[in-house]
Design an enzyme around this catalytic site. Sequence first.
Site: not given
Length: 300
Positions: A13, A137
Amino acid sequence: MQNKEIILPSFAKTNLLLKVENERADGYHDLITLFQTISLADELRFQTSSELELACDDPSIPTDDSNLIIKAAKNLRDKFGVSSGANIFLKKRIPSPGGLGGGSSNAAVTLLALAKLWEIDVQLSDLVSIASELGSDVPFFLFGGTALGTGRGTEVEPVTDFYSDKIIIVDPAVAVSTAKIFKEFKGVGLTKAASDTILSNCRFNAAQVGTLAFEFENDLENVAFGLFPQIQEAKLFLREMGAVSSLMSGSGACVFGIFDNEESRQAALKALGEKTNWRSFAVTAITRERYREALQEVLL
Ligand code: C5P
């Protein structure tokens, strides 16, 4: 239980936006971030086994209990009283550490894959709660695409997909500690009105991030640039080579640049290869639809 094998990509990401709201009583920071999955990916292979074992093609990655893959597997096993194991192999491609969420992505994919391999009747909310314990995350990778992250980053809300197929990721090859970057962060924080504006921008204009609605911003850049000037150099290099936007990813050290034409992206890749010893990767954004397709075997 039958002998089964599951092979999956584990995407990286970046953060298109990262604003720090305030420091919390538990030492974490409340954030507003816009997560985006990108095509740079590790590969994870899971096979049924009586033991729980992890191996990796990169000797610098620990394969013991400190690896989030093993933590995720053990946590899932304990919560659902599973006695089976798994043989797990990680092909590492995502720079680590790098601010690209590689370890977090591996953990989320492990939760999804092992729930399937171990035939656990699991709800998405169960996995979100285990994922939040593993790291800030991790929950995002149960969704993928473009998503707004609030709280520690663990409150995830999918928004309209951003897309670009002309992105470069540069790894300026410095090991950044997320904890240290947050500890040194001395921002003023966000007012309620500022937070509300950013949230509504992300909800309604995420698809135009960096072009119309608002600029890319990462509040952690100043701290990271102060500690590691190479990160700022990588950002400026991408801008000089024609990137319309470039920004540090998460707490660093990787930086991404978004280009509006393929010639300048190719020229930038070439210049990076010739002038620096930084690794660079040509990537695209991975939309939620593409993410769901790639992980359809296991996604809830
Ligand atoms: O949750 P995770 O293990 O990824 O966080 C690593 C460190 O980064 C935490 O120990 C904390 O110091 C810092 N952090 C923070 N606020 C967040 C996320 C992480 O202060 N929202």
